[in-house]
Enzyme design. Structure first.
Site, mmCIF file in Angstrom:
data_model
loop_
_atom_site.group_PDB
_atom_site.id
_atom_site.type_symbol
_atom_site.label_atom_id
_atom_site.label_comp_id
_atom_site.label_asym_id
_atom_site.label_seq_id
_atom_site.Cartn_x
_atom_site.Cartn_y
_atom_site.Cartn_z
ATOM 1 C CB CYS A 214 -0.998 -0.041 1.154
ATOM 2 S SG CYS A 214 -2.335 1.159 0.957
ATOM 3 C CG HIS B 99 -4.306 -3.492 2.395
ATOM 4 N ND1 HIS B 99 -3.365 -3.083 3.314
ATOM 5 C CD2 HIS B 99 -4.899 -2.363 1.936
ATOM 6 C CE1 HIS B 99 -3.394 -1.756 3.421
ATOM 7 N NE2 HIS B 99 -4.313 -1.302 2.598
ATOM 8 C CD GLU C 244 -2.385 -6.399 4.815
ATOM 9 O OE1 GLU C 244 -2.616 -5.214 5.146
ATOM 10 O OE2 GLU C 244 -1.744 -6.704 3.785
#
Length: 197
Positions: free
Chosen positions: A76, A178, A180
């Site tokens: 990001c 992202h 994750e």
């Protein structure tokens, strides 16, 4: 082992939770001399690129990151920091990959920020996308984007325009989304990165 640069500009909890789920060992890099401990480095980041860059300079890490020869992954705002310049705060960045970070506003008709799931199309054989579908969905939250460039773009997405969803130059990788928070595809990307040397 993977080192996470802890410079006060990242949502580190969600990243470490994902690494824990995947049994990827990691540690925090708080000081310059800790860079040498790890096999690969992640630069997380949320919020304002200019403010993140200031924190990176204050930590003493900014001047050293470009000299790292191990795999480095920016996530990001961490990806945006790898570029030359951001319109956010009119800020010069690390200038590792010669691209610019631009604002969606006034360039697209769609709502800003770009938030939610979007298809990502990888290209140029970037190894962090090994065994990931060519049009997998990843989760985005951003108002600034990195311009598309056929040389440095490892994956692209469309949101009012075509932009770099991932970039690569030598051992430096960046993803705007992202991983994750991107389910199976994101976990596969983190695993792929954890296997790079």
């Amino acid at each position: 082992m993977t080192g996470i640069i802890n410079y006060g500009a990242g949502n580190i909890f969600s990243l470490t939770a994902a690494l824990d789920r995947l049994d990827i060992p990691y540690g925090m890099i708080n000081e310059v001399d800790e860079l040498a401990i790890y096999d690969r480095i992640i630069i997380p980041g949320v919020g304002h690129a200019g403010a993140a860059m200031r924190k990176l300079r204050e930590s003493g890490l900014a001047s050293l990151i470009s000299r790292i020869t191990k795999p480095v992954l920016g996530i990001c705002v961490g990806m945006q920091l790898l570029t030359a310049y951001s319109e956010e705060g009119d800020s010069p960045l690390l200038d590792i990959i010669p691209l610019n970070t631009l604002h969606f506003e006034k360039r697209i008709a769609e709502k800003v920020p770009h938030m939610g799931w979007n298809k990502v199309f990888h290209e140029n054989g970037c190894p962090i996308f090994d065994n990931i579908k060519k049009d997998a969905y990843f989760y985005f939250v951003h108002s600034y984007f990195i311009e598309y460039n056929a040389t440095f773009t490892a994956a692209f997405a469309h949101y009012g325009l075509k932009f770099s969803a991932a970039i690569q130059d030598r051992n430096f990788y960046g993803v705007q989304f992202h991983p994750e928070k991107s389910g199976e595809a994101g976990e596969r990307l983190l695993l792929n990165f954890s296997n790079l040397y």
